[in-house]
Design an enzyme around this catalytic site. Structure first.
Site, PDB file in Angstrom:
ATOM      1  N   ASN A   3      -3.468   6.492  -0.886  1.00 11.31           N
ATOM      2  CA  ASN A   3      -2.972   6.607   0.485  1.00 11.31           C
ATOM      3  C   ASN A   3      -2.330   7.953   0.756  1.00 11.31           C
ATOM      4  O   ASN A   3      -2.357   8.442   1.894  1.00 11.31           O
ATOM      5  CB  ASN A   3      -2.000   5.466   0.800  1.00 11.31           C
ATOM      6  CG  ASN A   3      -2.715   4.314   1.500  1.00 11.31           C
ATOM      7  OD1 ASN A   3      -3.596   4.534   2.326  1.00 11.31           O
ATOM      8  ND2 ASN A   3      -2.356   3.094   1.156  1.00 11.31           N
ATOM      9  N   GLU A  56      -4.924   0.376  -7.794  1.00 13.75           N
ATOM     10  CA  GLU A  56      -3.925   1.265  -8.378  1.00 13.75           C
ATOM     11  C   GLU A  56      -2.843   0.417  -9.040  1.00 13.75           C
ATOM     12  O   GLU A  56      -2.189  -0.392  -8.377  1.00 13.75           O
ATOM     13  CB  GLU A  56      -3.317   2.154  -7.298  1.00 13.75           C
ATOM     14  CG  GLU A  56      -4.321   3.133  -6.710  1.00 13.75           C
ATOM     15  CD  GLU A  56      -3.788   3.860  -5.499  1.00 13.75           C
ATOM     16  OE1 GLU A  56      -3.655   5.089  -5.566  1.00 13.75           O
ATOM     17  OE2 GLU A  56      -3.511   3.210  -4.477  1.00 13.75           O
ATOM     18  N   HIS A 101      -2.137  -2.107  -6.137  1.00 17.18           N
ATOM     19  CA  HIS A 101      -2.587  -1.789  -4.786  1.00 17.18           C
ATOM     20  C   HIS A 101      -4.103  -1.878  -4.693  1.00 17.18           C
ATOM     21  O   HIS A 101      -4.828  -1.010  -5.179  1.00 17.18           O
ATOM     22  CB  HIS A 101      -2.122  -0.390  -4.370  1.00 17.18           C
ATOM     23  CG  HIS A 101      -2.676   0.034  -3.050  1.00 17.18           C
ATOM     24  ND1 HIS A 101      -3.125   1.306  -2.796  1.00 17.18           N
ATOM     25  CD2 HIS A 101      -2.880  -0.671  -1.900  1.00 17.18           C
ATOM     26  CE1 HIS A 101      -3.586   1.378  -1.565  1.00 17.18           C
ATOM     27  NE2 HIS A 101      -3.452   0.199  -0.998  1.00 17.18           N
ATOM     28  N   SER A 104       0.815  -1.222   0.000  1.00 16.82           N
ATOM     29  CA  SER A 104       0.000   0.000   0.000  1.00 16.82           C
ATOM     30  C   SER A 104       0.842   1.263   0.000  1.00 16.82           C
ATOM     31  O   SER A 104       0.340   2.339  -0.345  1.00 16.82           O
ATOM     32  CB  SER A 104      -0.942   0.008   1.211  1.00 16.82           C
ATOM     33  OG  SER A 104      -0.194  -0.093   2.416  1.00 16.82           O
TER      34      SER A 104
END
Length: 304
Positions: A188, A149, A137, A114
Site C-alpha cells: 500500500n 504481507e 495483509h 491494510s
C-alpha cells in the site's frame, strides 16, 4: 501443514468470506463470524459465486465452512484467528482483547488491516497475546490475489512469524515477510505513492483521470507482472535511474495531506463507483463490467 487447522475469520464482508474460502478450499475448517447476521448469512452465497466463476466445484468447499454469530463460540477452539473487520483501530483493539480471552492461549492472532500498524492494534493485549499477534495483509479479492504481507512487530515471536508464513504458503498464497511494522506495510505504500502523484497530475490539469488509467495500463503496467521496479531499475542501470530522479523528484507531489481534489469530490457526494462518480463517472453496468474483467484477468493469471 501436518493437520487440518481450525481457522476463524472475524468479518464476513468484502475480504472475510474470500479469506475463509481459501482455507476451506485447502481442506481446513473455516469458521466465519460477524455481528451483522445478514452479512454473515450471505457469505456462502458469495463464496459459491466466486467458485463458480473460477470453475471450481463448490460443495466440498462449503462443507468446510461454518457460520457462527457468537465471537466467543467461534474462537473457542481456534488455531488461527484472522480479523477482517472495518478499518477502525478501536474496534480492532477491542476485538483482539475479546479474542485473547476466549481463544486458546496457543492460537495465532492475525489482523488483515491494510494500513494500521499491528503494534497499535495490539496495545490492549498482555505480553503473551502480543507475542502471538501478527499482521496478515491480504489483497482484494483475497481468493484470487496471491500476495499476503506477513507483518512482524517488536513483540511478535519468531515462531509465530514463521509458522504464519508457512501456513499461508501451504494454502497456495505467496506470503512475504515484513520485518518492520510501518503504516501501510509494503504494497500500500507503493500503491498510494503512485495514487498521490496520479491524483496530483489531474488536480494540476496535466491530464484527466481516464488518461492516467490509460497510461498505466498501456505502458509500465504491462511489464509489472514480469518486471518489478527493482528489476527495472537494474535493467536500465542505476546511473540512468539516478539521473532521472534528479530531474523529476523536485517536481513530484510530496504533500503530507490528502489531495484537495479528493476533499472536493467527497464534499459533493462523489464517492466512486458506488455513487456513480468519483475521479471518473460510472454506470452500474460499467462498474460491474470492471469487476468482472478484473476477476477473469486474475483467474487467468493464476491458471497460467
Amino acid at each position: 501443514m501436518q493437520r487440518n487447522l481450525n481457522v476463524v475469520v472475524i468479518g464476513a464482508g468484502l475480504m472475510g468470506h474470500g479469506i475463509a474460502q481459501v482455507f476451506a478450499a485447502a481442506g481446513h475448517h473455516a469458521t466465519i463470524t460477524d455481528t451483522n447476521n445478514d452479512i454473515l448469512q450471505a457469505a456462502p452465497r458469495h463464496i459459491t459465486h466466486n467458485l463458480e466463476q473460477m470453475g471450481v466445484e463448490h460443495a466440498s468447499v462449503l462443507n468446510n465452512i461454518r457460520l457462527e454469530g457468537s465471537l466467543e463460540n467461534a474462537v473457542s477452539d481456534a488455531d488461527l484467528v484472522i480479523e477482517a473487520a472495518p478499518e477502525r483501530i478501536e474496534l480492532k483493539q477491542q476485538l483482539f482483547l475479546a479474542v485473547s480471552k476466549a481463544a486458546p492461549s496457543t492460537a495465532i492472532l492475525a489482523s488483515n488491516t491494510s494500513v494500521i500498524p499491528i503494534t497499535e492494534i495490539g496495545q490492549l493485549l498482555d505480553e503473551q497475546a502480543r507475542n502471538r499477534l501478527v499482521g496478515t495483509h491480504w489483497w482484494n479479492p483475497p481468493h484470487l490475489v496471491p500476495l499476503v504481507e506477513v507483518v512482524k512487530t517488536e513483540f511478535t515471536s519468531d515462531a509465530v512469524f514463521d509458522v504464519t508464513f508457512d501456513i499461508l504458503a501451504s494454502v497456495g498464497k505467496c506470503p512475504v515477510k515484513v520485518y518492520k511494522d510501518v503504516p501501510g506495510f509494503i504494497g500500500n505504500r507503493l500503491q498510494h505513492a503512485l495514487w498521490r502523484e496520479a491524483i496530483s497530475l489531474v488536480y494540476r490539469g496535466v491530464c484527466d483521470a481516464e488518461t492516467i488509467d490509460t497510461v498505466v495500463k498501456q505502458s509500465f503496467g504491462m511489464r509489472l507482472p514480469v518486471l518489478g521496479p527493482m528489476e527495472n531499475a537494474d535493467l536500465v542501470g542505476l546511473e540512468l535511474a539516478r539521473n532521472v530522479h534528479r530531474i523529476i523528484f523536485p517536481d513530484l507531489d510530496c504533500t503530507k495531506e490528502p489531495s484537495p481534489l479528493l476533499e472536493d469530490l467527497l464534499a459533493k457526494g462523489h464517492l466512486g463507483m458506488r455513487s456513480g462518480k468519483g475521479l471518473r463517472e460510472w454506470t452500474p453496468e460499467g462498474a460491474d463490467e470492471v469487476k468482472r474483467l478484473l476477476a477473469l484477468h486474475l483467474i487467468a493469471a493464476i491458471d497460467s
